[in-house]
Enzyme design. Structure first.
Site, PDB file in Angstrom:
ATOM      1  NE  ARG A   1      -1.438  -2.448   2.865  1.00  0.00           N
ATOM      2  CZ  ARG A   1      -1.542  -3.748   2.572  1.00  0.00           C
ATOM      3  NH1 ARG A   1      -2.631  -4.198   2.057  1.00  0.00           N
ATOM      4  NH2 ARG A   1      -0.556  -4.586   2.834  1.00  0.00           N
ATOM      5  CB  THR A   2       3.389   2.560   2.376  1.00  0.00           C
ATOM      6  OG1 THR A   2       2.620   2.004   3.440  1.00  0.00           O
ATOM      7  CG2 THR A   2       3.909   3.911   2.777  1.00  0.00           C
TER       8      THR A   2
ATOM      9  CG  HIS B   1       3.377   3.700   8.728  1.00  0.00           C
ATOM     10  ND1 HIS B   1       3.494   4.603   7.685  1.00  0.00           N
ATOM     11  CD2 HIS B   1       2.929   2.540   8.156  1.00  0.00           C
ATOM     12  CE1 HIS B   1       3.148   4.005   6.554  1.00  0.00           C
ATOM     13  NE2 HIS B   1       2.801   2.765   6.805  1.00  0.00           N
TER      14      HIS B   1
ATOM     15  NE  ARG C   1       7.109   0.714   4.992  1.00  0.00           N
ATOM     16  CZ  ARG C   1       5.889   0.169   4.928  1.00  0.00           C
ATOM     17  NH1 ARG C   1       5.743  -1.090   4.581  1.00  0.00           N
ATOM     18  NH2 ARG C   1       4.828   0.874   5.225  1.00  0.00           N
TER      19      ARG C   1
ATOM     20  CE  LYS D   1      27.437  -3.352  -6.113  1.00  0.00           C
ATOM     21  NZ  LYS D   1      27.616  -2.216  -7.048  1.00  0.00           N
TER      22      LYS D   1
HETATM   23  N1   CP Z   1      -0.204  -0.136   5.890  1.00  0.00           N
HETATM   24  C1   CP Z   1       0.972  -0.378   5.319  1.00  0.00           C
HETATM   25  O1   CP Z   1       1.990   0.233   5.669  1.00  0.00           O
HETATM   26  O2   CP Z   1       0.954  -1.357   4.346  1.00  0.00           O
HETATM   27  P1   CP Z   1       2.205  -1.765   3.481  1.00  0.00           P
HETATM   28  O3   CP Z   1       3.192  -2.432   4.406  1.00  0.00           O
HETATM   29  O4   CP Z   1       1.682  -2.704   2.434  1.00  0.00           O
HETATM   30  O5   CP Z   1       2.798  -0.528   2.897  1.00  0.00           O
END
Ligand code: CP
Length: 299
Positions: free
Chosen positions: A54-55, A132, A104, A82
């Site tokens: 999603r993100t 998040h 991320r 590396k």
């Molecule tokens: N909600 C969320 O962060 O989903 P993903 O890990 O698929 O990005």
């Protein structure tokens, strides 16, 4: 703000301003032609060191709808394999005159470190078990779209709260908005200091669902050294929700989940697909909220 690292850094006025801006993008995202020139000429790089459906997809769609150039960096095929460090990676990507880095990473604090050493804006797309923030923003946006506001609302967060970056970001944002936040989880999956977070721990499913909104969270087995519950079947029985559990809930209870869902563990399949489930609305709203955040960062 130059960066978005934590919802703890965002005031109530700023939260409302992000939601209002996201609302205008929500309207654009429902049109046939979903493009605006807001970030034309800007370059946005998605650096994902952990998996995402999603993100990552919604940040890429958001950037493209804002007319920015969007590039996906894939950790598995990068020079981090590396031995290149995170900071060297950030500095090299930034040297290409990029404007926004969406990061991320499995390490809590990675986004804050990157932001400190980067002239480009950094958006935290999830750092370890820490935060998040854009998930929390899309959660509150989803709640406001249905409830109209936040006054007098109570939200129960249930599941693996201890290992959830979503929970922490949700708690800061909801508390800033004056929302009552309840937590329901096995003792091993509760945060260390729930009262310090301004939350009330409830000890039964009946109390958990007596709320306006339930946010169910996934068991994060990948972040637990050893499984902190006896078995998933027992967890589902005592801490997962099924239709029967909702007999104590208000009729207009909203069900949210950040995804990915373990159907049959935190929620039964019937509840995932129920009319009061907003799980796919959350996904849709993620695009509008991320467009708003990218437009509102100072560069
Ligand atoms: N909600 C969320 O962060 O989903 P993903 O890990 O698929 O990005």
């Amino acid at each position: 703000m130059k960066d978005l690292i934590s919802t703890k850094d965002i005031s109530k006025d700023q939260l409302i301003s992000i939601l209002d801006t996201a609302e205008s993008f929500h309207e654009i995202n429902r049109r046939d032609i979903k493009k605006t020139p807001a970030l034309r000429g800007k370059t946005i790089v998605n650096l994902f060191f952990e998996n995402s459906t999603r993100t990552r997809t919604s940040f890429e769609i958001a950037a493209k709808r804002l007319s920015a150039d969007s590039i996906n960096f894939t950790a598995a095929s990068s020079s981090t394999q590396k031995g290149e460090t995170l900071l060297d990676t950030i500095k090299n990507i930034e040297a290409m005159q990029t404007d926004i880095l969406v990061l991320r990473h499995e390490a809590s604090g990675a986004a804050k470190l990157a932001a400190k050493h980067s002239k480009a804006s950094v958006i935290n797309a999830g750092d370890g078990i820490n935060e998040h923030p854009t998930q929390a923003l899309l959660d509150i946006f989803t709640i406001r779209r249905v409830k109209g506001g936040f006054e007098g609302l109570s939200v129960c967060i249930m599941g693996d709260i201890a290992h959830s970056r979503v929970a922490r970001s949700d708690i800061w944002a909801l508390r800033t908005l004056g929302v009552e936040v309840k937590l329901f989880a096995p003792p091993t999956l509760l945060p260390n200091d729930p009262n310090g977070l301004g939350c009330k721990v409830v000890s039964s499913k009946r109390d958990a669902v007596k709320s306006d909104v339930v946010i169910a969270l996934r068991i994060q087995r990948e972040r637990q050294g050893k499984l902190l519950i006896p078995s998933l079947r027992e967890y589902a029985r005592f801490f997962g929700l099924n239709r029967d559990d909702l007999k104590y809930a208000p009729k207009d209870l909203l069900l949210l989940h950040p995804g990915p869902v373990n159907r049959g563990v935190e929620l039964t399949s019937a509840l995932v697909d129920a009319d009061n489930s907003l799980i796919l609305d959350q996904v849709e709203n993620g695009v509008s909220v991320r467009m708003a955040v990218m437009c509102m960062l100072r560069r």
